[in-house]
Write a protein that holds these residues in place. Structure first.
Motif: not given
Length: 924
Positions: A800-823
């Motif tokens: 189904a839609p997904g795979g290593g590249f897409i899932s890595a981008l989703i995980g990286a988006a979580a990293i981005i959210l951690i960074y943007l939410a930081s003080h």
């Protein structure tokens, strides 16, 4: 043990060398030498079985196998590579003053590459091993320090030319014969074609001459004398230079029918013999003397191989062995003398016989074998060469024999020029022998072997005769045996003449002023010619680069955009009319097209960098919706995530740049706008012309129909990426990892510019700290959820839609959210080894590729079932994709957006508010 396992064991020793060196230091030379001797013993145990051929699948799509062959010729060279290599490693254990992991690892790789070369039974394997020896020699010369940088580069340049010639020969042979198997190709009827045979003969000769330092490619060998003595000993006696000789002997039966082959080899060989001997006679540095003598001796080998008769091949085979022994002894003796006496100048070594009596005696023994004095092995091989020349079946043989006699006389002369000064004079202080006894032992073994084998030379028949028979492509019974005494005849008389004339030349030279005078600088040298060529290549490359060298994106895009725009004028001649399906445009297509066009136009008009980025994102999201509307959900999801992450990364860069673009001149707009419009028209028309009238391609139909049956996956996009075209994906992962490395290298070399911020109003709406409250609170839920979704997308990607590249981008988006939410910019939770993460992804992907060899090909996925569920190694490969992509994004966040613990916060430049800027500039 099979040949494949024996060769694998040799390469395993290479891999183990760094670990062994860590615990044993420089003493690692002893176990490594034992390992090479063990490999030699295993090969010797297989040799009585006769010629052996083995092959395992390597590149099945190209019908290329990892083929190995052990015959008489390969066994002779393999023994030389392994036994001389073992002796040199023992010598190195004493020569090196401290741990030298890189040196020993490269030396072992050199030995393994040479062994692969002489056992290769496939043209591709042969070429790969050939190039590995080139790289190993370059690294060993480069390892001598700053003084070795330019000689190593010059050596690489000359030998790389030979590599290109060999590659051309391999391609010609493979295309004409239809196979890359060496044995089959050499036995093909294609060699009856004179034109084909002549072309291959020239290419093989050029390749071998660059490796074996023949005129005019001879300069690299004496130039490489900056390398340590063990490197010189191995490179000259058994490795680099012998690769060229081996290549000539392998191909000689197939190409000898071409008239150009004997003429080229004999002419170049005799010229090189005489030239090298003259240079050796004139030098005062004993290491340079041995280097030029190697050039001269290799000329003898090339000339006698050009004769091509069974007698000539016997002479070449025995001289390969004799040369390996006296040359290894000579170079190791030079290193020993330099270690204990502190000099290599023969004028400063008078009295060495009294200071180092035993080592001097061994050096004299090696020089005597090199000069061809009886009863040493060098005498037997030199006499065999003269016999082959005189017995040649064509008139060129006598002319060549005369040149060889002159070369032999000069060999006697420079050998005496070396040893006579050492035998006279007063003793002088030298370093104690206790630290160098292994070095002395190695010299003794190789020098004494030349004497002992000369006395009992018939025992070498079992080694030399099969090699000569293979090189001449005749039965072993057609090759005469070896003997110390053949009676009085032309060869013996020629040897005596050479010794007598050489002795006279040596005495006259030693009495002349040239023997003591320093070497004069010559206006033109071969080394200077190679360096001038190298400088010219670099200068030409710089001039070509100057044509497009620019720090601005517009400058780099100018050439391709102009070419694309120019192609618009050629397209009308190719226009096939509007494709039929264009008439089926839906309302959503029109809306998205309008959205894309308006976003592009507004972006071009934007003055603010941030506004332009937002408008560019509008265009990107329009494309995302378009992909979804067309049913390409995988591509749409990827585009969506890339758009989000790209915006964040670009913002990290923009915050260090001025808020607005520089004003553009009207002239630039007048040029840029037409080029941009024409480029767009050309690109659109090209797509409609070349793709608009086509149905689904045959490859696309194959993937749609066969993907599930062949891979077990129903997501065709993912199966293409990790099953069918995994090698392409691996290449992309390597590029991504290199991108992360490039980011780090660039920012380490040139730190980020100071941050630029613009004061904002203190209202609740515009306060960034208060606005981040929503991200911080929602992050407690969204970040773990995004991590779960990331893993879920990874695991379902095959179906189904997904795979290593897409899932890595989703995980990286979580990293981005951690960074943007930081003080602030210090986020310790994101300080992770980003390069190691990306590198781990590459490593996992490569390991899965090697696992695929179990199914016959690199990166071939292995399928199975676990608890009734279909599984594939492609899933683990996808994990490698995940880590590589994730590591790149983490690198960008860490190096562009964060101030890591312990680092100094970059300076902040406060820009005036936008209103102030507008007031200062006045009305627009």
């Amino acid at each position: 043990m099979s040949l494949v396992l024996i060769l694998a064991a040799t390469w395993a020793l290479v891999a183990l060398t760094p670990l062994l060196s860590r615990f044993l230091g420089r003493a690692v030379g002893w176990p490594l030498a034992a390992g090479l001797l063990a490999v030699a013993a295993l090969l010797a145990a297989r040799r009585p079985e006769g010629d052996i051929t083995e092959a395992v699948q390597w590149i099945p799509a190209l019908d290329v196998a990892f083929g190995l062959r052990l015959n008489g010729l390969g066994f002779l060279f393999a023994g030389l590579v392994l036994i001389i290599g073992a002796i040199v490693l023992i010598y190195s254990a004493s020569y090196k003053s401290a741990r030298a992991t890189g040196f020993f690892t490269t030396m072992m790789a050199f030995a393994a590459a040479m062994l692969t070369l002489v056992l290769a039974d496939d043209l591709v394997v042969l070429f790969v091993a050939w190039e590995l020896t080139t790289i190993a020699s370059f690294l060993l010369i480069l390892g001598s320090g700053e003084s070795g940088r330019r000689p190593a580069t010059r050596t690489l340049l000359v030998t790389a030319v030979g590599g290109q010639a060999l590659l051309a020969a391999v391609i010609l042979i493979a295309v004409r014969t239809g196979t890359t198997e060496l044995t089959a190709a050499l036995g093909h009827d294609a060699w009856n074609d004179t034109g084909f045979t002549s072309a291959v003969a020239v290419l093989i000769a050029v390749a071998a001459m660059t490796k074996s330092a023949q005129f005019p490619f001879h300069s690299w060998l004496p130039d490489a004398m900056v390398a340590p003595a063990p490197v010189s000993a191995y490179l000259h006696a058994a490795a680099m230079v012998k690769a060229g000789i081996f290549l000539l002997m392998v191909f000689s039966p197939a190409v000898s029918a071409a008239v150009v082959w004997p003429i080229l080899l004999i002419t170049v060989g005799v010229i090189t013999t005489i030239m090298g001997a003259v240079f050796a006679l004139r030098t005062k540095d004993i290491k340079q003397l041995f280097a030029y003598s190697t050039v001269s001796q290799l000329g003898l080998l090339v000339a006698v191989i050009g004769i091509g008769t069974p007698l000539a091949m016997k002479a070449a085979s025995i001289h390969v062995l004799a040369h390996g022994l006296f040359k290894a002894a000579g170079f190791m003796a030079v290193g020993l003398i330099e270690k204990r006496a502190g000099t290599r100048d023969v004028r400063e070594l008078r009295g060495l016989r009294r200071s180092m009596p035993w080592d001097t005696a061994m050096l004299v023994l090696a020089a005597a074998s090199m000069a061809g004095l009886p009863p040493l092995l060098g005498f037997i091989s030199k006499e065999a060469i003269l016999d082959a020349m005189i017995s040649a079946p064509f008139g060129l043989g006598w002319i060549a024999a005369a040149g060889v006699v002159l070369g032999a006389a000069l060999t006697v002369a420079y050998s005496l020029r070396l040893v006579l000064p050492l035998l006279t004079g007063r003793p002088f202080a030298v370093a104690p022998w206790r630290e160098t006894w292994p070095m002395s032992g190695a010299v003794t073994v190789t020098a004494s072997a030349g004497l002992l084998l000369g006395l009992v030379v018939p025992v070498l028949d079992r080694l030399v005769v099969p090699a000569a028979a293979e090189a001449a492509r005749v039965p072993a019974s057609k090759v005469p045996g070896l003997a110390l005494w053949h009676g009085i005849g032309p060869p013996l008389l020629a040897s005596v003449l050479a010794i007598a004339v050489g002795a006279v030349i040596a005495v006259l030279y030693l009495r002349s002023e040239h023997a003591e005078a320093d070497a004069e600088e010559r206006a033109f040298t071969a080394v200077g010619a190679v360096q001038a060529t190298l400088d010219s290549i670099i200068a030409a490359g710089r001039r070509v680069g100057d044509l497009t060298r620019s720090d601005t994106p517009a400058g780099n895009l100018a050439v391709p955009l102009v070419l694309i725009a120019a192609s618009a004028f050629a397209l009308p001649g190719l226009w096939r009319g509007m494709p039929e399906h264009v008439a089926d445009i839906q309302l959503v297509d029109s809306l998205l097209l309008a959205m894309t066009g308006l976003g592009t136009f507004a972006m071009m008009r934007a003055r603010s960098r941030l506004a332009a980025l937002v408008l560019l994102t509008v265009v990107g999201f329009a494309l995302v919706l378009w992909f979804f509307a067309l049913g390409a959900s995988d591509v749409a999801l990827t585009q969506l995530l890339v758009e989000i992450l790209t915006v964040v990364v670009i913002v990290l860069v923009l915050k260090r740049l001025p808020r607005e673009f520089d004003r553009e001149s009207r002239r630039r707009r007048a040029v840029a706008v037409p080029i941009a419009l024409l480029s767009g028209v050309a690109a659109t028309a090209a797509v409609l012309t070349f793709s608009g009238h086509r149905d689904l391609a045959e490859a696309g139909r194959f993937f749609l129909e066969e993907a599930e049956g062949l891979t077990g996956g129903t997501n065709v996009v993912n199966t293409i990426l990790v099953d069918f075209r995994a090698l392409d994906t691996l290449g992309e992962l390597v590029v991504l990892a290199l991108t992360a490395v490039a980011i780090v290298a660039l920012l380490d070399a040139r730190p980020l510019a100071s941050r630029r911020i613009t004061p904002v109003a203190t209202s609740v709406v515009e306060d960034p700290q208060r606005n981040a409250l929503f991200m911080r609170d929602s992050g407690w839920i969204l970040i773990p959820l995004m991590g779960i979704i990331s893993v879920y997308a990874l695991m379902r990607g095959h179906n189904a839609p997904g795979g290593g590249f897409i899932s890595a981008l989703i995980g990286a988006a979580a990293i981005i959210l951690i960074y943007l939410a930081s003080h602030n910019d210090r986020v310790p939770s994101l300080e992770r080894p980003y390069l190691a993460i990306s590198g781990a992804g590459i490593l996992i992907a490569v390991v899965m590729g090697l696992v695929g060899l179990a199914e016959g090909a690199f990166l071939n996925p292995i399928h199975g079932e676990v608890l009734g569920v279909h599984v594939s190694t492609a899933i683990i490969f996808d994990v490698g994709v995940y880590l590589a992509v994730f590591g790149v994004i983490l690198t960008a966040i860490n190096r562009l957006g964060m101030t890591r613990t312990g680092e100094v916060t970059p300076a902040v430049i406060v820009e005036p508010p936008a209103e102030s800027v507008a007031n200062q500039e006045g009305p627009r």
